[in-house]
Design a protein around this motif. Sequence first.
Motif, PDB file in Angstrom:
ATOM      1  N   ALA A 125       0.827  -1.207   0.000  1.00  0.00           N
ATOM      2  CA  ALA A 125       0.000   0.000   0.000  1.00  0.00           C
ATOM      3  C   ALA A 125       0.864   1.260   0.000  1.00  0.00           C
ATOM      4  O   ALA A 125       0.591   2.197  -0.755  1.00  0.00           O
ATOM      5  N   VAL A 126       1.909   1.305   0.831  1.00  0.00           N
ATOM      6  CA  VAL A 126       2.726   2.520   0.855  1.00  0.00           C
ATOM      7  C   VAL A 126       3.545   2.655  -0.422  1.00  0.00           C
ATOM      8  O   VAL A 126       3.821   3.773  -0.865  1.00  0.00           O
ATOM      9  N   GLU A 127       3.905   1.524  -1.043  1.00  0.00           N
ATOM     10  CA  GLU A 127       4.581   1.614  -2.348  1.00  0.00           C
ATOM     11  C   GLU A 127       3.662   2.231  -3.386  1.00  0.00           C
ATOM     12  O   GLU A 127       4.079   3.087  -4.175  1.00  0.00           O
ATOM     13  N   LEU A 128       2.394   1.839  -3.373  1.00  0.00           N
ATOM     14  CA  LEU A 128       1.426   2.430  -4.307  1.00  0.00           C
ATOM     15  C   LEU A 128       1.235   3.917  -4.007  1.00  0.00           C
ATOM     16  O   LEU A 128       1.200   4.741  -4.930  1.00  0.00           O
ATOM     17  N   ILE A 129       1.118   4.253  -2.737  1.00  0.00           N
ATOM     18  CA  ILE A 129       0.947   5.658  -2.363  1.00  0.00           C
ATOM     19  C   ILE A 129       2.127   6.480  -2.869  1.00  0.00           C
ATOM     20  O   ILE A 129       1.947   7.554  -3.447  1.00  0.00           O
ATOM     21  N   SER A 130       3.336   5.977  -2.673  1.00  0.00           N
ATOM     22  CA  SER A 130       4.527   6.704  -3.134  1.00  0.00           C
ATOM     23  C   SER A 130       4.538   6.837  -4.649  1.00  0.00           C
ATOM     24  O   SER A 130       4.893   7.889  -5.189  1.00  0.00           O
ATOM     25  N   GLU A 131       4.134   5.779  -5.337  1.00  0.00           N
ATOM     26  CA  GLU A 131       4.093   5.823  -6.802  1.00  0.00           C
ATOM     27  C   GLU A 131       3.044   6.816  -7.280  1.00  0.00           C
ATOM     28  O   GLU A 131       3.289   7.626  -8.169  1.00  0.00           O
ATOM     29  N   GLY A 167       0.485  15.540  -0.839  1.00  0.00           N
ATOM     30  CA  GLY A 167       0.187  16.949  -0.568  1.00  0.00           C
ATOM     31  C   GLY A 167      -1.300  17.234  -0.592  1.00  0.00           C
ATOM     32  O   GLY A 167      -1.827  17.973   0.260  1.00  0.00           O
ATOM     33  N   ILE A 168      -2.001  16.639  -1.534  1.00  0.00           N
ATOM     34  CA  ILE A 168      -3.455  16.804  -1.614  1.00  0.00           C
ATOM     35  C   ILE A 168      -4.110  16.194  -0.379  1.00  0.00           C
ATOM     36  O   ILE A 168      -5.031  16.767   0.212  1.00  0.00           O
ATOM     37  N   GLY A 169      -3.632  15.021   0.044  1.00  0.00           N
ATOM     38  CA  GLY A 169      -4.199  14.366   1.218  1.00  0.00           C
ATOM     39  C   GLY A 169      -4.066  15.215   2.468  1.00  0.00           C
ATOM     40  O   GLY A 169      -5.031  15.382   3.221  1.00  0.00           O
ATOM     41  N   VAL A 170      -2.871  15.772   2.684  1.00  0.00           N
ATOM     42  CA  VAL A 170      -2.656  16.603   3.874  1.00  0.00           C
ATOM     43  C   VAL A 170      -3.556  17.839   3.834  1.00  0.00           C
ATOM     44  O   VAL A 170      -4.159  18.208   4.848  1.00  0.00           O
ATOM     45  N   GLN A 171      -3.673  18.460   2.674  1.00  0.00           N
ATOM     46  CA  GLN A 171      -4.554  19.626   2.562  1.00  0.00           C
ATOM     47  C   GLN A 171      -6.013  19.251   2.827  1.00  0.00           C
ATOM     48  O   GLN A 171      -6.752  19.988   3.482  1.00  0.00           O
ATOM     49  N   ALA A 172      -6.419  18.094   2.320  1.00  0.00           N
ATOM     50  CA  ALA A 172      -7.808  17.663   2.504  1.00  0.00           C
ATOM     51  C   ALA A 172      -8.106  17.387   3.977  1.00  0.00           C
ATOM     52  O   ALA A 172      -9.173  17.747   4.475  1.00  0.00           O
ATOM     53  N   GLY A 230      -3.249   4.495  10.775  1.00  0.00           N
ATOM     54  CA  GLY A 230      -2.231   5.400  11.291  1.00  0.00           C
ATOM     55  C   GLY A 230      -0.933   5.307  10.518  1.00  0.00           C
ATOM     56  O   GLY A 230      -0.289   6.322  10.227  1.00  0.00           O
ATOM     57  N   VAL A 231      -0.544   4.101  10.142  1.00  0.00           N
ATOM     58  CA  VAL A 231       0.670   3.907   9.345  1.00  0.00           C
ATOM     59  C   VAL A 231       0.506   4.567   7.974  1.00  0.00           C
ATOM     60  O   VAL A 231       1.402   5.285   7.499  1.00  0.00           O
ATOM     61  N   LEU A 232      -0.633   4.339   7.334  1.00  0.00           N
ATOM     62  CA  LEU A 232      -0.854   4.904   5.999  1.00  0.00           C
ATOM     63  C   LEU A 232      -0.884   6.433   6.035  1.00  0.00           C
ATOM     64  O   LEU A 232      -0.273   7.101   5.193  1.00  0.00           O
ATOM     65  N   VAL A 233      -1.587   6.981   7.020  1.00  0.00           N
ATOM     66  CA  VAL A 233      -1.675   8.438   7.151  1.00  0.00           C
ATOM     67  C   VAL A 233      -0.301   9.021   7.487  1.00  0.00           C
ATOM     68  O   VAL A 233       0.113  10.041   6.930  1.00  0.00           O
TER      69      VAL A 233
END
Length: 197
Positions: free
Chosen positions: A93-99, A108-113, A166-169
Amino acid sequence: MPKVSDRYRDARREHILTAARRAFLRHGFHATSMQDLFAEAKLSSGAVYRYFPGKEDIVLAIAEDNIREVAELIRTVTARRPGDSLGAVLAAAVELISEKNKDSGLAGIGVQAWSEALSNPRIGVAFGQLLSTLRSDLADVVSRHQQTTALPSEPSAEALAGVMIGVLVGHLLQLALLGPDAVADTPAALRALWPAT
């Protein structure tokens, strides 16, 4: 007048969301006006409003797409490789998120949201529902692992799902603020922390 296909509507919606992501990353949610979004998408106001009544709806659509993609990835990984540890599932999952972050600025969009969810009740409620759904999906994955592997039944699947969120966030936050090099070893760390049982 010719009928517009679902494929065309889906492509137009995605075009608007892609343009919105670029504009939000450049200027932030509050500093980006609807006119900025029209210009970024190179569409008329009517064309954008046909899909999204306002900026909040665009923010929610982006958040929903992101959370849905992460949940779908986790379901796909666990279905394809049912014997994988939860660490391997989270690592994927974190590999996909990074990709995805490379392509769309997902972090950046996630943190703003999330920030917007704290001050905007409508977005806050929607985020709560999205996270509840993700937590439920993750709890199902954990529960299957508890039934088929040596993963203990305590703490509950729901509690472990909360830790996974929590890990994903946390990964998203570090990716947004510190950059990809700071989290490059996260997949290996997750596999080590949560090894196969």
